[in-house]
Motif scaffolding. Structure first.
Motif, PDB file in Angstrom:
ATOM      1  N   ALA A 189     -61.704 -29.874   8.184  1.00 36.72           N
ATOM      2  CA  ALA A 189     -62.413 -30.600   9.247  1.00 36.72           C
ATOM      3  C   ALA A 189     -63.929 -30.575   9.038  1.00 36.72           C
ATOM      4  CB  ALA A 189     -62.069 -30.011  10.612  1.00 36.72           C
ATOM      5  N   ASN A 190     -64.443 -29.561   8.339  1.00 32.72           N
ATOM      6  CA  ASN A 190     -65.892 -29.472   8.106  1.00 32.72           C
ATOM      7  C   ASN A 190     -66.356 -30.336   6.939  1.00 32.72           C
ATOM      8  OD1 ASN A 190     -65.110 -28.053   5.807  1.00 32.72           O
ATOM      9  ND2 ASN A 190     -65.986 -26.113   6.464  1.00 32.72           N
ATOM     10  N   GLY A 191     -65.433 -31.060   6.282  1.00 22.97           N
ATOM     11  CA  GLY A 191     -65.786 -31.955   5.186  1.00 22.97           C
ATOM     12  C   GLY A 191     -65.631 -31.352   3.801  1.00 22.97           C
ATOM     13  N   ASN A 192     -65.432 -30.053   3.705  1.00 26.39           N
ATOM     14  CA  ASN A 192     -65.239 -29.411   2.398  1.00 26.39           C
ATOM     15  C   ASN A 192     -63.833 -29.692   1.875  1.00 26.39           C
ATOM     16  OD1 ASN A 192     -67.802 -28.256   2.354  1.00 26.39           O
ATOM     17  ND2 ASN A 192     -67.112 -26.367   3.332  1.00 26.39           N
ATOM     18  N   LYS A 193     -63.712 -29.742   0.554  1.00 26.52           N
ATOM     19  CA  LYS A 193     -62.399 -29.959  -0.055  1.00 26.52           C
ATOM     20  C   LYS A 193     -61.464 -28.808   0.272  1.00 26.52           C
ATOM     21  CE  LYS A 193     -63.866 -32.571  -4.118  1.00 26.52           C
ATOM     22  NZ  LYS A 193     -63.937 -32.564  -5.582  1.00 26.52           N
ATOM     23  N   LYS A 217     -61.317 -14.595  -5.206  1.00 26.11           N
ATOM     24  CA  LYS A 217     -61.556 -13.931  -3.918  1.00 26.11           C
ATOM     25  C   LYS A 217     -62.620 -14.681  -3.133  1.00 26.11           C
ATOM     26  CE  LYS A 217     -60.195  -9.326  -5.263  1.00 26.11           C
ATOM     27  NZ  LYS A 217     -60.550  -7.933  -5.352  1.00 26.11           N
ATOM     28  N   LEU A 218     -62.476 -14.642  -1.827  1.00 20.45           N
ATOM     29  CA  LEU A 218     -63.449 -15.232  -0.922  1.00 20.45           C
ATOM     30  C   LEU A 218     -64.682 -14.337  -0.899  1.00 20.45           C
ATOM     31  CD1 LEU A 218     -64.116 -17.433   1.152  1.00 20.45           C
ATOM     32  CD2 LEU A 218     -63.040 -16.009   2.876  1.00 20.45           C
ATOM     33  N   LYS A 219     -65.832 -14.939  -1.197  1.00 21.63           N
ATOM     34  CA  LYS A 219     -67.071 -14.156  -1.255  1.00 21.63           C
ATOM     35  C   LYS A 219     -67.745 -14.054   0.083  1.00 21.63           C
ATOM     36  CE  LYS A 219     -67.780 -14.891  -6.095  1.00 21.63           C
ATOM     37  NZ  LYS A 219     -67.714 -15.991  -6.947  1.00 21.63           N
ATOM     38  N   SER A 220     -67.733 -15.138   0.853  1.00 19.36           N
ATOM     39  CA  SER A 220     -68.349 -15.116   2.179  1.00 19.36           C
ATOM     40  C   SER A 220     -67.552 -16.017   3.093  1.00 19.36           C
ATOM     41  CB  SER A 220     -69.806 -15.601   2.115  1.00 19.36           C
ATOM     42  OG  SER A 220     -69.843 -16.954   1.729  1.00 19.36           O
ATOM     43  N   CYS A 221     -67.640 -15.739   4.355  1.00 18.79           N
ATOM     44  CA  CYS A 221     -66.886 -16.512   5.350  1.00 18.79           C
ATOM     45  C   CYS A 221     -67.852 -17.258   6.245  1.00 18.79           C
ATOM     46  CB  CYS A 221     -66.035 -15.570   6.187  1.00 18.79           C
ATOM     47  SG  CYS A 221     -64.355 -16.104   6.349  1.00 18.79           S
ATOM     48  N   LYS A 222     -67.704 -18.560   6.340  1.00 16.95           N
ATOM     49  CA  LYS A 222     -68.515 -19.385   7.240  1.00 16.95           C
ATOM     50  C   LYS A 222     -67.586 -20.052   8.228  1.00 16.95           C
ATOM     51  CE  LYS A 222     -71.881 -20.382   3.643  1.00 16.95           C
ATOM     52  NZ  LYS A 222     -72.461 -21.403   2.797  1.00 16.95           N
ATOM     53  N   LYS A 223     -68.126 -20.429   9.384  1.00 20.91           N
ATOM     54  CA  LYS A 223     -67.315 -21.104  10.408  1.00 20.91           C
ATOM     55  C   LYS A 223     -66.852 -22.449   9.887  1.00 20.91           C
ATOM     56  CE  LYS A 223     -67.252 -22.749  15.106  1.00 20.91           C
ATOM     57  NZ  LYS A 223     -66.850 -24.099  14.967  1.00 20.91           N
ATOM     58  N   SER A 224     -65.552 -22.688  10.107  1.00 20.93           N
ATOM     59  CA  SER A 224     -64.987 -23.989   9.762  1.00 20.93           C
ATOM     60  C   SER A 224     -64.544 -24.660  11.036  1.00 20.93           C
ATOM     61  CB  SER A 224     -63.786 -23.769   8.854  1.00 20.93           C
ATOM     62  OG  SER A 224     -63.128 -24.971   8.616  1.00 20.93           O
ATOM     63  N   ASN A 225     -64.916 -25.897  11.190  1.00 22.97           N
ATOM     64  CA  ASN A 225     -64.511 -26.641  12.387  1.00 22.97           C
ATOM     65  C   ASN A 225     -63.136 -27.214  12.224  1.00 22.97           C
ATOM     66  OD1 ASN A 225     -66.906 -26.123  13.653  1.00 22.97           O
ATOM     67  ND2 ASN A 225     -67.839 -28.031  12.942  1.00 22.97           N
TER      68      ASN A 225
END
Length: 187
Positions: free
Chosen positions: A132-136, A179-187
């Protein structure tokens, strides 16, 4: 005079405690189905903070929270756990995308089909799906629902999650996870 000050202070203390108790967060989650161009309220999902789970009572799609902060959001519609930063009291609404490209298994068909579906049909050609945030979310080339070559999956922050390599018949050759390096809010 001293008596009036005590009453005023008691009244203010009571008023402030009532206001702080009355403040709440009503969190509602919606899902966008890009295959059908619809948006629906999600009746059941989970928010987690400090190991405590919060979920809608009676499947009404509303979670009542008493504290602001960062919550982990999970649903049956996504294998991702999203971080939601809730900074205000009141009604908070968030929307997630239902994946367009999904793994599908049709064990009752003849011959049995196992592969990827795009809007409930076998994926064909170059396909890309987005959060939803536009990222693949996922990208790859498909023939009759089978991935051919590289199939890339991404975390909601846009970083690479996994790369699977398939042969010309759609058989998995190798897989590499990141591995996930950082977590950002995803809409």
């Amino acid at each position: 005079m001293n008596y009036k000050k005590k009453h005023i202070l008691c009244f203010l203390a009571l008023f402030i405690s009532i206001i702080s108790i009355a403040q709440e967060i009503r969190f509602e989650l919606f899902i966008r189905d890009n295959c059908n161009n619809t948006v629906q309220k999600v009746p059941s999902f989970n928010l987690r903070k400090n190991g405590i789970d919060f979920y809608p009572k009676n499947n009404d799609g509303v979670v009542i929270l008493k504290e602001k902060g960062v919550y982990e959001l999970s649903t049956i519609y996504s294998d991702e756990v999203n971080k939601c930063s809730i900074e205000n009291f009141g009604v908070i609404k968030d929307t997630i995308n239902m994946p367009i490209i999904k793994q599908c298994l049709e064990p009752t068909s003849n011959p049995r089909f196992v592969g990827y579906c795009c809007c409930n049909n076998e994926c064909e050609g170059e396909k890309v799906d987005y959060y939803a945030n536009g990222n693949k979310r996922l990208e790859g080339y498909f023939e009759k629902g089978k991935p051919i070559g590289k199939l890339k999956m991404y975390y909601s922050d846009g970083s690479l999650k996994q790369v699977d390599k398939y042969d010309k018949k759609g058989k998995l050759i190798r897989s590499k996870k990141y591995k996930l390096k950082s977590c950002k809010k995803s809409n």
